[in-house]
Design an enzyme around this catalytic site. Structure first.
Site, short mmCIF file in Angstrom:
data_model
loop_
_atom_site.label_atom_id
_atom_site.label_comp_id
_atom_site.label_asym_id
_atom_site.label_seq_id
_atom_site.Cartn_x
_atom_site.Cartn_y
_atom_site.Cartn_z
N HIS A 109 0.85 -1.20 0.00
CA HIS A 109 0.00 0.00 0.00
C HIS A 109 0.88 1.24 0.00
O HIS A 109 1.98 1.24 0.56
CB HIS A 109 -0.91 0.02 1.23
CG HIS A 109 -1.95 -1.06 1.22
ND1 HIS A 109 -3.22 -0.89 0.73
CD2 HIS A 109 -1.88 -2.34 1.65
CE1 HIS A 109 -3.90 -2.01 0.85
NE2 HIS A 109 -3.11 -2.92 1.41
N ALA A 151 21.06 -13.00 5.50
CA ALA A 151 20.03 -13.43 6.45
C ALA A 151 19.37 -12.23 7.11
O ALA A 151 20.05 -11.33 7.61
CB ALA A 151 20.65 -14.34 7.50
N LYS A 157 15.36 -2.02 -2.80
CA LYS A 157 15.92 -1.52 -4.05
C LYS A 157 16.67 -2.65 -4.77
O LYS A 157 17.06 -3.63 -4.13
CB LYS A 157 16.88 -0.37 -3.78
CG LYS A 157 16.21 0.85 -3.14
CD LYS A 157 17.21 1.96 -2.90
CE LYS A 157 16.54 3.18 -2.28
NZ LYS A 157 17.51 4.29 -2.03
N ARG A 173 27.04 -4.20 -0.91
CA ARG A 173 28.49 -4.25 -1.14
C ARG A 173 28.70 -4.79 -2.55
O ARG A 173 28.32 -5.93 -2.85
CB ARG A 173 29.16 -5.13 -0.09
CG ARG A 173 30.67 -5.25 -0.25
CD ARG A 173 31.31 -5.73 1.04
NE ARG A 173 30.72 -6.98 1.52
CZ ARG A 173 31.24 -8.18 1.26
NH1 ARG A 173 32.34 -8.30 0.54
NH2 ARG A 173 30.67 -9.27 1.74
#
Length: 217
Positions: A109, A151, A157, A173
């Protein structure tokens, strides 16, 4: 070609009557029930409309949304405690490992919308990616070739090829893995290893450019 006949075509073929032949066939008998469970789970997902590539292990994970929205490439492993919410497309490449308690979301949402409108975005996970225990992938994310999601990471992104993303929110990284990946994650599992042995397949996806990554010679 059926799952069993495909595995048969790739089988290790030691000399008849040799010590290795005896070991191999003993292991095949020992793990035959486990192999049948893998095959039945694959067929169950296919019957629902999931596209499943050769030798991928789909361990009866939770799938919400239209099954036709999910496609899985070859030689992948997806844990049974994974949750995939496929309200939009989820495309998983080949030789991908998705560990326990991973959540993949394709809808949410708008936080700043007065009407709390929902939205959908596809997720793509490219060849040789590894999604570790407890990670969450949010709508619209692409996990690049060979990338690792650590983990417990929460990924909002895109993760570039060969990068490692850890933390919440995920910090990336770059160039953390080699480009010439050539392992076969399902060959390490006893039910398959009993048939094909412990070997990487040099004809696999590592030997061709994938999503802009050129493997080293």
């Amino acid at each position: 070609m059926s799952d069993i006949s495909y595995l048969w075509s790739l089988r290790e073929r030691p000399a008849l009557g040799s010590r290795r032949w005896c070991i191999v066939w003993a292991k095949r008998a020992l793990h035959f029930v486990a192999l049948l469970k893998i095959v039945m789970a694959r067929r169950s997902f296919r019957a629902r409309g999931v596209q499943v590539g050769a030798l991928s292990i789909l361990d009866r994970f939770t799938l919400e949304g239209p099954a036709s929205h999910l496609s899985v490439g070859e030689h992948c492993f997806i844990s049974g405690s994974t949750q995939i919410v496929a309200l939009d497309q989820v495309r998983i490449g080949s030789r991908v490992v998705i560990n326990d308690r991973v959540t993949i979301l394709t809808a949410s949402h708008h936080v700043g919308d007065p009407g709390w409108r929902s939205f959908k975005k596809p997720v793509r996970i490219d060849d040789y990616a590894w999604i570790a225990v407890g990670a969450t992938i949010l709508p619209g994310v692409t996990i690049g070739y060979g990338a690792v999601v650590g983990a417990g990471a929460v990924v909002a992104k895109d993760v570039p090829p060969l990068a490692v993303a850890t933390g919440n929110p995920a910090v990336i990284r770059l160039n953390a893995r080699p480009a010439d990946l050539c392992y076969d994650p399902v060959a390490l599992l006893p039910a398959f290893e009993a048939w094909i042995g412990r070997r990487a397949d040099p004809a696999g996806p590592a030997n061709s450019p994938v999503h802009g990554v050129e493997p080293r010679p």
